[in-house]
Design an enzyme around this catalytic site. Structure first.
Site, mmCIF file in Angstrom:
data_model
loop_
_atom_site.group_PDB
_atom_site.id
_atom_site.type_symbol
_atom_site.label_atom_id
_atom_site.label_comp_id
_atom_site.label_asym_id
_atom_site.label_seq_id
_atom_site.Cartn_x
_atom_site.Cartn_y
_atom_site.Cartn_z
ATOM 1 N N ARG A 164 54.864 54.178 38.040
ATOM 2 C CA ARG A 164 55.566 53.315 37.081
ATOM 3 C C ARG A 164 54.825 53.330 35.734
ATOM 4 O O ARG A 164 55.424 53.233 34.673
ATOM 5 C CB ARG A 164 55.660 51.877 37.619
ATOM 6 N N HIS A 179 44.748 48.441 42.301
ATOM 7 C CA HIS A 179 45.942 48.076 43.067
ATOM 8 C C HIS A 179 45.538 47.862 44.519
ATOM 9 O O HIS A 179 44.638 48.525 45.024
ATOM 10 C CB HIS A 179 47.023 49.171 42.987
ATOM 11 N N SER A 187 54.921 38.529 44.755
ATOM 12 C CA SER A 187 56.248 38.016 44.375
ATOM 13 C C SER A 187 57.290 38.288 45.464
ATOM 14 O O SER A 187 58.035 37.390 45.864
ATOM 15 C CB SER A 187 56.701 38.603 43.039
ATOM 16 N N HIS A 197 48.677 39.503 39.377
ATOM 17 C CA HIS A 197 49.969 40.148 39.702
ATOM 18 C C HIS A 197 50.738 40.376 38.391
ATOM 19 O O HIS A 197 50.221 41.021 37.479
ATOM 20 C CB HIS A 197 50.697 39.258 40.716
ATOM 21 N N ASP A 227 51.214 47.560 34.872
ATOM 22 C CA ASP A 227 51.046 46.601 33.782
ATOM 23 C C ASP A 227 50.215 47.143 32.624
ATOM 24 O O ASP A 227 50.192 46.554 31.544
ATOM 25 C CB ASP A 227 50.401 45.319 34.329
HETATM 26 N N1 HAX Z 1 38.601 45.324 37.229
HETATM 27 C C1 HAX Z 1 37.456 44.861 37.782
HETATM 28 N N2 HAX Z 1 37.246 44.743 39.083
HETATM 29 C C2 HAX Z 1 38.241 45.159 39.885
HETATM 30 C C3 HAX Z 1 39.432 45.699 39.398
HETATM 31 C C4 HAX Z 1 39.606 45.752 37.999
HETATM 32 N N3 HAX Z 1 40.725 46.203 37.439
HETATM 33 N N4 HAX Z 1 40.219 46.019 40.439
HETATM 34 C C5 HAX Z 1 39.546 45.686 41.569
HETATM 35 N N5 HAX Z 1 38.343 45.159 41.221
HETATM 36 C C6 HAX Z 1 37.355 44.557 42.112
HETATM 37 C C7 HAX Z 1 37.986 43.376 42.816
HETATM 38 O O1 HAX Z 1 37.974 42.210 41.960
HETATM 39 C C8 HAX Z 1 37.110 43.238 44.029
HETATM 40 O O2 HAX Z 1 35.924 42.581 43.646
HETATM 41 P P1 HAX Z 1 35.179 41.545 44.642
HETATM 42 O O3 HAX Z 1 34.787 42.362 45.837
HETATM 43 O O4 HAX Z 1 34.067 41.033 43.823
HETATM 44 O O5 HAX Z 1 36.207 40.499 44.981
HETATM 45 C C9 HAX Z 1 36.796 44.691 44.362
HETATM 46 O O6 HAX Z 1 37.014 45.439 43.153
HETATM 47 C C10 HAX Z 1 37.659 45.274 45.453
HETATM 48 O O7 HAX Z 1 39.014 45.076 45.118
HETATM 49 P P2 HAX Z 1 40.156 46.054 45.661
HETATM 50 O O8 HAX Z 1 40.132 46.010 47.149
HETATM 51 O O9 HAX Z 1 40.035 47.376 45.012
HETATM 52 O O10 HAX Z 1 41.469 45.403 45.057
HETATM 53 P P3 HAX Z 1 42.301 44.169 45.621
HETATM 54 O O11 HAX Z 1 43.304 44.682 46.572
HETATM 55 O O12 HAX Z 1 41.403 43.079 46.092
HETATM 56 O O13 HAX Z 1 42.987 43.638 44.283
HETATM 57 C C11 HAX Z 1 44.121 43.826 42.219
HETATM 58 C C12 HAX Z 1 44.010 44.368 43.653
HETATM 59 C C13 HAX Z 1 45.334 44.447 41.581
HETATM 60 C C14 HAX Z 1 44.307 42.310 42.263
HETATM 61 C C15 HAX Z 1 42.843 44.208 41.442
HETATM 62 O O14 HAX Z 1 42.758 45.602 41.329
HETATM 63 C C16 HAX Z 1 42.796 43.575 40.054
HETATM 64 O O15 HAX Z 1 42.342 42.425 39.932
HETATM 65 N N6 HAX Z 1 43.262 44.315 38.993
HETATM 66 C C17 HAX Z 1 43.337 43.758 37.665
HETATM 67 C C18 HAX Z 1 44.545 42.834 37.521
HETATM 68 C C19 HAX Z 1 45.830 43.638 37.549
HETATM 69 O O16 HAX Z 1 45.994 44.619 36.841
HETATM 70 N N7 HAX Z 1 46.787 43.174 38.342
HETATM 71 C C20 HAX Z 1 48.123 43.818 38.430
HETATM 72 C C21 HAX Z 1 48.262 44.720 39.657
HETATM 73 C C22 HAX Z 1 49.632 45.370 39.772
HETATM 74 C C23 HAX Z 1 50.649 44.336 40.007
HETATM 75 O O17 HAX Z 1 50.745 43.675 41.025
HETATM 76 N N8 HAX Z 1 51.437 44.101 39.024
HETATM 77 O O18 HAX Z 1 52.259 43.044 39.056
#
Ligand code: HAX
Length: 442
Positions: free
Chosen positions: A326, A317, A240, A270, A372
């Protein structure tokens, strides 16, 4: 000129030579290098953005103008009769870097009050949309519709000096942010409360007035203040904040930039994760017939989700490597105000169950809960149960940080963003012979 703007201008004049000197005298100093993994993997960790408004450390979490969340909540002036600080005070701090006095908070509140009237056509736009439109789409459309109000765009058309861009951008920031609580509450009441709109109360502060227009009694005013403050900023690389920065780097005005910022926030990886957490928990509750599952039952729900190729929302994250402060601040609020709430118990159990499972699977770099995971619980408890709406609350908060950043972007003359792309074949060639990659400046 109001005190806030005067002070901001003073800070801008002091800050400008630092940026100019860095680029002129030290512009070629290397601060990072880029790997193929980073290039394909969403530019993770590449240092290529500058902001002095907040900084995210992987271990200690976010600092707003140098303050960790507990310090921030303690230092900012509190709204009389409440436990939480003025959102106006946070905005003052983000813009100027100085902790405001109560009188300075009141001054920002007065500035917002003067600028809060929402044009009728915004309501007409919202009413023209099908009622089942996602509230984030409505929120973004309302902000975009107001682009015709941009003071910066009109000044640019007339022809203004680059050095003055910050001034009209500041006006746009205040004009836009001041209207967001009423727009957000209007969307809620129109969509989910039988179109019973509650008029604003100009005597109230930003958070208090929002709670009033939502029609939710105390301590929802404090909940709103806490929520807007916690979500305001998370340095510049998140989707964002980065989207807002990117769009405004083309000198698109604040309304274009904040609308785009909201569109980025609306993604489930996000900001939309806050609604996904509640959706996921509700799914488990339905299967459990409303009972709190045992730890073993909860583990099975978590594993089933992961085996289905889905993420556990609210965990993980891109930068943080510890529990999100948070999350911790909101958990503290829950312990004080809703310790026996059933959804709080679910969330607490997830805190125990999810991290070891994610760790054992070895993929997620951060198994800990993020902002979140906890936020929807509080909304649900106070009767805001339409979880599709939760990201709008995040959006009101995030606009404070993103708009403050955009004012500074213009003040320091940050450039149009234009990273370089490469082809897969180039990457393959550089992978085969890394020396040529360096020679090509990749
Ligand atoms: N559940 C399952 N798998 C997860 C995970 C979760 N909560 N968090 C990370 N992973 C997986 C990723 O999908 C990724 O898998 P692939 O290699 O198959 O693509 C792997 O672990 C490595 O990811 P990472 O390097 O640890 O994390 P990223 O930087 O790629 O992604 C995310 C960060 C927040 C998008 C990720 O942790 C996620 O999808 N979390 C769940 C959704 C979520 O809660 N989003 C909100 C985050 C906070 C925010 O921005 N709020 O607005």
């Amino acid at each position: 000129m109001p005190n806030l703007k005067e002070k901001l201008f003073q800070k801008i004049k002091e800050w400008r030579p630092r940026t100019t000197k860095l680029v002129k005298e030290h512009g070629k100093v290397k601060i990072d290098e880029v790997t193929i993994e980073q290039c394909v993997g969403g530019m993770r960790d590449i240092k290529s953005l500058v902001t002095d408004i907040s900084y995210l450390d992987p271990q200690e979490g976010i600092r707003f103008r140098g303050f960790l969340i507990p310090e921030l909540l303690q230092r900012l002036p509190k709204v009389p009769g409440g436990d939480m600080p003025y959102v106006e005070g946070l905005f003052y701090l983000l813009l100027t870097g100085d902790v405001p006095t109560k009188a300075e908070c009141d001054e920002v509140a007065e500035e917002f009050r003067k600028r809060a009237a929402v044009p009728q056509y915004v309501w007409d736009v919202l009413r023209a949309m099908p009622r089942d439109t996602h509230p984030m789409t409505m929120f973004s459309a309302a902000v975009l519709a107001m682009q015709r109000e941009s003071v910066f765009a009109k000044a640019y058309d007339r022809g203004i000096n680059k050095m003055d861009y910050w001034d009209t951008t500041y006006e746009d920031a205040l004009n836009c942010v001041a209207k967001l609580p009423e727009i957000a509450a209007y969307i809620y009441r129109m969509k989910y409360r039988g179109d019973t709109i509650i008029a604003p109360d100009p005597k109230l502060d930003f958070g208090g007035n929002f709670a009033h227009m939502m029609g939710v009694p105390k301590p929802y005013d404090d909940v709103s203040r806490l929520y807007f403050i916690l979500h305001s900023d998370h340095e510049s690389g998140n989707v964002s904040a980065h989207t807002g920065h990117l769009v405004s780097s083309a000198l698109s005005d604040m309304f274009y930039a904040l609308s785009a910022m909201l569109n980025g926030l609306a993604g489930p990886l996000h900001g939309l994760a806050n609604q996904e957490v509640l959706r996921w928990i509700q799914g488990v509750m339905t299967k459990m017939g409303g009972k709190v599952p045992t730890e073993d039952e909860m583990k099975k729900f978590v594993n089933d989700t992961l085996d289905g190729g889905q993420v556990i929302p609210g965990f993980g994250h891109a930068v943080l490597r510890k529990t999100d402060p948070r999350y911790a601040a909101q958990r503290e609020f829950c312990e004080k105000h809703l310790p026996n709430d059933i959804i709080f118990k679910y969330v607490d159990m997830l805190f125990k169950v999810v991290p070891p499972i994610l760790l054992a699977r070895g993929k997620a770099k951060n198994p800990w809960p993020n902002v979140d995971a906890q936020s929807g619980v509080i909304q649900w408890y106070y009767g805001v149960r339409e979880y599709d709406y939760y990201t709008v609350l995040f959006g009101v908060g995030r606009a404070l940080g993103v708009s403050a950043n955009i004012v500074w972007d213009r003040a320091l003359g940050y450039a149009l963003e234009r990273p370089k792309s490469v082809t897969t074949e180039m990457l393959e060639n550089w992978a085969a012979n890394p020396k040529t990659a360096v020679a090509a400046g990749a």
